[in-house]
Write an enzyme that holds these catalytic residues in place. Structure first.
Site, short mmCIF file in Angstrom:
data_model
loop_
_atom_site.label_atom_id
_atom_site.label_comp_id
_atom_site.label_asym_id
_atom_site.label_seq_id
_atom_site.Cartn_x
_atom_site.Cartn_y
_atom_site.Cartn_z
N GLY A 14 -25.53 -23.27 -7.75
CA GLY A 14 -25.69 -24.23 -8.66
C GLY A 14 -24.86 -24.28 -10.10
CG ASN A 29 -23.12 -19.38 -18.88
OD1 ASN A 29 -22.06 -19.97 -18.67
ND2 ASN A 29 -24.00 -19.55 -19.99
CB ILE A 30 -27.36 -17.74 -13.65
CG1 ILE A 30 -28.18 -17.22 -14.85
CG2 ILE A 30 -27.82 -16.97 -12.54
CD1 ILE A 30 -29.67 -17.31 -14.84
CD GLU A 34 -25.54 -29.95 -6.56
OE1 GLU A 34 -25.76 -31.12 -6.59
OE2 GLU A 34 -26.26 -29.08 -7.10
O1 0RQ Z 1 -32.76 -23.09 -23.82
O2 0RQ Z 1 -30.40 -22.76 -25.19
O3 0RQ Z 1 -32.29 -23.60 -26.16
O4 0RQ Z 1 -32.47 -20.96 -25.43
O5 0RQ Z 1 -33.69 -23.24 -20.91
O6 0RQ Z 1 -31.54 -21.64 -20.18
O7 0RQ Z 1 -31.16 -19.65 -19.32
O8 0RQ Z 1 -29.27 -20.69 -20.63
O9 0RQ Z 1 -29.82 -21.25 -18.04
O10 0RQ Z 1 -28.06 -23.21 -18.58
O11 0RQ Z 1 -28.34 -21.96 -16.44
O12 0RQ Z 1 -30.04 -23.35 -17.45
C1 0RQ Z 1 -32.97 -24.44 -14.91
C2 0RQ Z 1 -32.14 -25.42 -16.95
C3 0RQ Z 1 -31.30 -23.43 -16.36
C4 0RQ Z 1 -30.66 -25.49 -14.96
C5 0RQ Z 1 -31.70 -24.64 -15.88
C6 0RQ Z 1 -34.47 -22.44 -21.88
C7 0RQ Z 1 -33.69 -21.36 -22.34
C8 0RQ Z 1 -32.28 -22.24 -22.62
C9 0RQ Z 1 -31.23 -23.11 -20.62
P1 0RQ Z 1 -31.97 -22.64 -25.21
P2 0RQ Z 1 -30.41 -20.71 -19.58
P3 0RQ Z 1 -29.16 -22.40 -17.55
C10 0RQ Z 1 -27.39 -27.81 -9.94
C11 0RQ Z 1 -28.53 -27.72 -9.00
C12 0RQ Z 1 -32.05 -27.94 -12.51
C13 0RQ Z 1 -31.97 -27.68 -11.16
C14 0RQ Z 1 -30.63 -27.09 -10.28
C15 0RQ Z 1 -31.00 -26.47 -14.39
C16 0RQ Z 1 -32.44 -23.11 -21.89
O13 0RQ Z 1 -30.00 -24.52 -14.23
O14 0RQ Z 1 -31.19 -27.51 -14.92
O15 0RQ Z 1 -30.62 -26.07 -10.26
N1 0RQ Z 1 -31.40 -26.29 -13.00
N2 0RQ Z 1 -29.87 -28.05 -9.98
O16 0RQ Z 1 -34.16 -20.55 -23.40
C17 0RQ Z 1 -39.05 -22.54 -21.79
C18 0RQ Z 1 -38.78 -21.17 -19.75
C19 0RQ Z 1 -37.40 -21.29 -19.76
C20 0RQ Z 1 -36.71 -21.94 -20.95
C21 0RQ Z 1 -35.30 -21.08 -19.69
N3 0RQ Z 1 -39.59 -20.68 -18.73
N4 0RQ Z 1 -39.42 -21.79 -20.85
N5 0RQ Z 1 -37.62 -22.46 -21.89
N6 0RQ Z 1 -35.43 -21.79 -20.92
N7 0RQ Z 1 -36.27 -20.55 -19.10
C22 0RQ Z 1 -27.15 -28.89 -11.14
C23 0RQ Z 1 -26.85 -30.03 -10.12
O17 0RQ Z 1 -27.42 -30.59 -9.13
C24 0RQ Z 1 -25.71 -30.96 -10.69
#
Ligand code: 0RQ
Length: 497
Positions: free
Chosen positions: A260, A263-264, A286
């Protein structure tokens, strides 16, 4: 320019687009997203609103876009409805406040859904290109998305011809549009390297309403350097996959990878690249991020099939400086092919995506915070997870400085069910859920993935219910979320007995 269609200013192009029309934008992520026409449409929307006239569009994209597209249009209150994935803060707010209707879709389903007519007719396709001919041949730039379908179906096409990209990008794209039911046939891809389509979109040149000249970089941000948490998650994924090879569950030649965005994902790819027991591999994915380009350069990644080149500006510059090297190592496909469930299943992909929260039993929420507020959307995660040979979800064990556990009793929104999610990885370890009952999954999740601050609490949750196939207690299932909403910290949870 020697085209039979006019050269337009962005404002002239925007003037053609009318209230309530539906626009399909090419590109995928900020890669290949249009940059000047949407800005001009946003300015037109503001002027129309100031004059007391309505102006809102239906907007279909490939995935997320740059800030000049989703950001500018949302800021101008110019989006009535929008599909699919987005990641712009202004648009997110507009969706969560109910000012924009958002309809989420698996990314592989966007082109077939547009073809089916569910969204009505497409008035305009607005597409970034690196080259266009008088015969209506359009060479795309760094992202494909749904551009080939949008261009074919739209009444009119506006092209942003972007001189920032080299003209000889011709050859990087492989554009193929399958038939629809009941005439659908196998999509003949048997290896990530297979090419089955054309290198350009061919349209009737009479449909091209005009060309807008630009010279602008993609609005892709860079990435944070891996921190100790993302580095550890990456190493845990790499260690797990290396062990899968050792046990013979993954062949020694390895399997193609999908990863995906974010950063992770970047840290995971980096860790796989440096792991001595992971052989050189191919990607069928993708989004191609910076870390994959590093591995293409070193040879650890032998080939990458993607829908976009989502590179930081410096990385893209280096890519273009070495274009001939990458020509035989990279292909860019439309999203219904890069994310095709049929091909994901056939190639036996190892898929790695990120969760917002995961429950003790393996259900994953990728899209909504506290069950209500949209973060980004499902993106391609469902296309890949459901059809993977091995599906992996990663996330840090806590969010918001520890006040939120990402592992909860019950997810507040369900995107990927326990039947599709096989492996969960946090910085604390790996929960391999395959072949385990719900009781056994909950145990391994707590022991291997949950942050130490939450282990006792989650054990307490299970202890409150020892009946049934799944140890849920409905009146406690969202207790941790309620503790956060009421007191700002999930650690305050008290289970009702
Ligand atoms: O918010 O920046 O305000 O603190 O969510 O989290 O840890 O920076 O991680 O940027 O990798 O996003 C799932 C959203 C992760 C993303 C998701 C808060 C956290 C932070 C972002 P802040 P991180 P990332 C590829 C394939 C969709 C599906 C997918 C995503 C913000 O990876 O959109 O994988 N995935 N698609 O603090 C409340 C929780 C939280 C939370 C994280 N449990 N409750 N807030 N956050 N966990 C994409 C395409 O297909 C194009």
């Amino acid at each position: 320019m020697n085209y039979p269609f006019p050269t337009l200013s962005p404002e002239e192009a925007a003037a053609m687009v009318q209230d309530k029309q539906t626009v399909g934008f090419g590109g995928f992520t900020a890669a290949g997203a249009c940059k000047v026409v949407p800005l001009a449409i946003a300015a037109k929307a503001k002027a129309e609103h100031a004059a007391g006239r309505p102006f809102k569009l239906g907007v279909i994209t490939g995935a997320s876009t740059g800030k000049s597209l989703d950001g500018a249009l949302a800021e101008a209150e110019a989006i009535a409805w929008r599909t699919p994935y987005q990641s712009d803060p202004t648009l997110r707010k507009s969706i969560n406040e109910g000012r924009t209707q958002f309809f989420d879709l698996h990314l592989s389903a966007v082109q077939p859904t547009v073809r089916s007519g569910v969204f009505g007719k497409m008035d305009f396709a607005i597409i970034e290109a690196s080259h266009v001919t008088a015969q209506g041949e359009i060479v795309l730039t760094t992202g494909v998305g749904g551009a080939n379908t949008f261009a074919r179906l739209a009444d009119k096409i506006i092209i942003e011809l972007n001189a920032h990209h080299p003209g000889d990008l011709m050859g990087f794209h492989d554009l193929y549009e399958p038939a629809d039911p009941p005439l659908r046939r196998a999509i003949p891809i048997y290896s990530p390297t297979d090419r089955i389509g054309t290198t350009f979109i061919k349209v009737n040149p009479k449909k091209i309403a005009g060309v807008v000249m630009t010279n602008l970089a993609d609005e892709s941000g860079g990435f944070d350097a891996p921190d100790p948490i993302t580095t550890q998650i990456g190493q845990n994924v790499a260690g797990f996959l290396a062990n899968e090879i050792k046990t013979g569950r993954i062949p020694p030649s390895f399997l193609p990878l999908q990863s995906g965005v974010g950063n992770i994902a970047n840290a995971v790819i980096g860790a796989l690249g440096s792991h001595p027991d992971i052989p050189p591999f191919m990607m069928y994915t993708e989004v191609l991020q910076d870390s994959v380009v590093d591995l293409l350069e070193s040879g650890k990644c032998a080939f990458a099939s993607s829908c976009s080149l989502t590179l930081s500006p410096d990385r893209l510059k280096a890519f273009y400086a070495n274009l001939e090297y990458y020509r035989s190592r990279v292909v860019l496909r439309p999203q219904e092919i890069s994310n095709s469930p049929e091909i994901v299943r056939r190639l036996g992909l190892i898929t790695i995506n990120t969760a917002i929260e995961v429950d003790l039993f393996g259900n994953v929420n990728s899209t909504h915070v506290m069950g209500r507020d949209l973060m980004n959307g499902i993106g391609g995660s469902g296309d890949f997870t459901r059809n993977a040979h091995v599906s992996i979800y990663t996330c840090p064990s806590v969010a918001k400085k520890g006040a939120i556990s990402t592992i909860v009793p019950f997810v507040t929104h369900l995107d990927h069910s326990e039947h599709s999610v096989q492996v969960v990885v946090t910085e604390h370890g790996v929960a391999d859920l395959r072949g385990k009952s719900p009781h056994e999954r909950a145990e391994v999740m707590i022991n291997n993935c949950v942050h130490p601050d939450y282990r006792e609490s989650l054990r307490g949750y299970l202890a409150a219910s020892n009946r049934g196939h799944v140890q849920q207690t409905l009146h406690n299932a969202f207790g941790m979320h309620l503790a956060f909403l009421e007191g700002g910290d999930m650690r305050n949870v008290k289970w009702k007995v």
